[in-house]
Design a protein around this motif. Structure first.
Motif, mmCIF file in Angstrom:
data_model
loop_
_atom_site.group_PDB
_atom_site.id
_atom_site.type_symbol
_atom_site.label_atom_id
_atom_site.label_comp_id
_atom_site.label_asym_id
_atom_site.label_seq_id
_atom_site.Cartn_x
_atom_site.Cartn_y
_atom_site.Cartn_z
ATOM 1 N N SER A 31 -4.740 -0.718 4.059
ATOM 2 C CA SER A 31 -3.871 0.011 3.207
ATOM 3 C C SER A 31 -2.950 0.918 3.967
ATOM 4 N N ILE A 167 -0.592 0.275 -9.628
ATOM 5 C CA ILE A 167 -1.573 -0.508 -8.879
ATOM 6 C C ILE A 167 -2.988 0.042 -8.986
ATOM 7 N N GLN A 197 5.039 -1.990 -2.782
ATOM 8 C CA GLN A 197 5.331 -0.817 -3.604
ATOM 9 C C GLN A 197 6.821 -0.546 -3.553
ATOM 10 N N TYR A 318 2.288 3.307 -7.012
ATOM 11 C CA TYR A 318 0.949 3.622 -6.527
ATOM 12 C C TYR A 318 0.676 5.073 -6.890
ATOM 13 N N TYR A 335 -6.193 1.439 -2.070
ATOM 14 C CA TYR A 335 -5.622 0.997 -0.803
ATOM 15 C C TYR A 335 -5.699 2.076 0.285
#
Length: 459
Positions: A31, A167, A197, A318, A335
């Motif tokens: 991530s 997400i 993203q 996100y 993430y």
């Protein structure tokens, strides 16, 4: 203020199945390291070795590495070798372990720096992030001057027609003229193939899509075209391109909804994606009747492309801290982007016209505990020891009670760490924040009907 606290239990992460964006089993992932939950910092989005392997399938990316990063053919060869080896890894239970995404990301950085050094590694990462976030515009037939942008600030509510995917919430919303008309629970990219993203766009609906195995190391037969309607086609009956390598598509088993499910795509069940196609057509003022859709879907081996009546921006957000109609939602940092921080929390309160300082001490402690539990590196909380009424009561019986309380507290904290989401109700803030889900389609064939906003005024 009066508050009620409700902890939402975790959705169990099940075994990995075929990805809608891929045919083979998926590897794990890493991530990114983020900034405050306010606006997306595109240079924080994770680039993993499997993502790098996917980007190497694009010849223009390799050309850019030579011209912009000044990499040699030998360096690119070595990078392809290590990224390809990582992409071939079989899935394991590592994705369920705390910190696994962060560790995988760091492994990628270390491996790349070992080949090209820190300076060129940073340049490569920046170029890769830009390409992964922006996507390949060729599949979506980019329209000059109509590039969508992200709405500013945290928990931003669209005033236009737009798709919003949050997400960490495993949720996708469809807005029409500023009104939320439908919500879906969805599957997201595995940590090593995270969803990009940023701002994308939808311009078409493709019925009965074919699927070409990508020229990537994890694919079982790169270049093979799997026909429309084939059982081996993981895309299901419908796909909506939003800029390669990402799609919104069907083909997902129910247990993948609300879980990791794909190689960088938004995954839905077949029933969900059929419903979504109808809703998207309605929101984009596209002439697509129920009868026409049924006719397309009956001819399973024939691909049909329907151009949307208008371009629809797609936001891939996100946000792990979300105010939603008076309820504070804190989602797990799936993430490992370090978004569950007190700084971000205060920014989200401020953006929604509230102040964290206005909470009582007990409520503050409750919120901060939830934030800590859902953070990338939770701090171990002390186990409280009950205070005896007086010294005379400090006997063996009290020692037993104290041990029992400690065990109960340890079990409570263990349960907290297994949750995907906390919901803290703040009654006085009802009506503020991002809208609650409308007609939520969880993929299970039933819908949770929420209070909907008035229907949009479409011509």
């Amino acid at each position: 203020m009066r508050h009620t606290f409700k902890a939402v239990p975790i959705i169990t992460i099940l075994g990995l199945l075929l990805s809608g964006c891929s045919r083979a089993e998926v590897p794990l992932a890493e991530s990114a390291t983020p900034t405050p939950n306010t606006t997306l910092a595109r240079d924080t989005v994770p680039i993993t070795l499997p993502v790098l392997d996917a980007l190497f399938a694009d010849q223009t990316f390799q050309a850019d590495l030579k011209s912009k990063v000044q990499l040699t053919d030998d360096q690119i060869k070595e990078l392809r070798k290590i990224s390809g080896a990582a992409a071939k890894l079989r899935p394991s239970t590592a994705e369920n372990q705390s910190g696994s995404a962060e560790a995988a990301r760091q492994n990628a950085i270390d491996a790349i720096r070992g080949i090209i050094g820190p300076d060129k590694s940073d340049q490569l990462m920046a170029l890769a992030r830009e390409r992964w976030n922006k996507g390949d515009a060729s599949e979506a037939a980019a329209v000059k001057g109509e590039e969508p942008t992200m709405l500013p600030g945290p928990n931003a509510v669209p005033a236009d027609t737009r798709i919003v995917v949050n997400i960490p919430a495993f949720r996708m919303d469809v807005f029409a003229n500023g009104s939320l008309i439908k919500s879906y629970k969805v599957g997201i990219g595995y940590p090593q193939f995270p969803l990009p993203q940023g701002a994308r766009k939808a311009e078409m609906i493709i019925f009965n899509p074919t699927w070409t195995q990508p020229n990537e190391s994890w694919a079982s037969n790169p270049g093979e075209i799997v026909p429309a309607g084939s059982k081996g086609n993981p895309l299901g009956p419908i796909k909506i391109p939003i800029g390669a390598p990402s799609l919104i598509h069907g083909g997902k088993a129910l247990e993948k909804i609300g879980n990791f499910a794909s190689h960088g795509c938004v995954g839905m069940t077949n029933a969900q994606v059929k419903d979504f196609a109808k809703v998207l057509a309605q929101a984009s003022q596209t002439d697509l009747t129920e009868e026409t859709m049924s006719g397309y879907l009956k001819k399973r081996t024939r691909t049909q492309v329907v151009k949307l009546g208008q371009l629809v921006p797609v936001e891939l957000r996100y946000e792990t801290i979300v105010f939603e109609d008076g309820r504070l939602h804190i989602y797990r940092d799936v993430y490992d982007q370090n978004t569950n921080t007190e700084e971000n929390l205060r920014a989200v309160f401020k953006a929604n016209g509230a102040s964290f300082e206005s909470l009582g001490e007990e409520e503050k402690a409750q919120v901060l505990e939830a934030l800590n539990v859902m953070s990338r590196h939770p701090k171990k909380l002390p186990t409280p020891t009950p205070k005896p009424a007086n010294d005379a009561l400090q006997n063996s019986a009290n020692t037993t009670v104290s041990a029992s309380d400690k065990k109960a507290e340890a079990e409570r904290q263990k349960k907290l760490r297994s949750q995907r989401e906390f919901v803290i109700e703040i009654v006085e803030l009802a009506g503020k924040g991002y809208p609650t889900a409308v007609n939520l389609d969880s993929g299970a064939g039933t819908q949770a009907i929420a209070a909907a906003t008035p229907p949009p005024n479409t011509p």
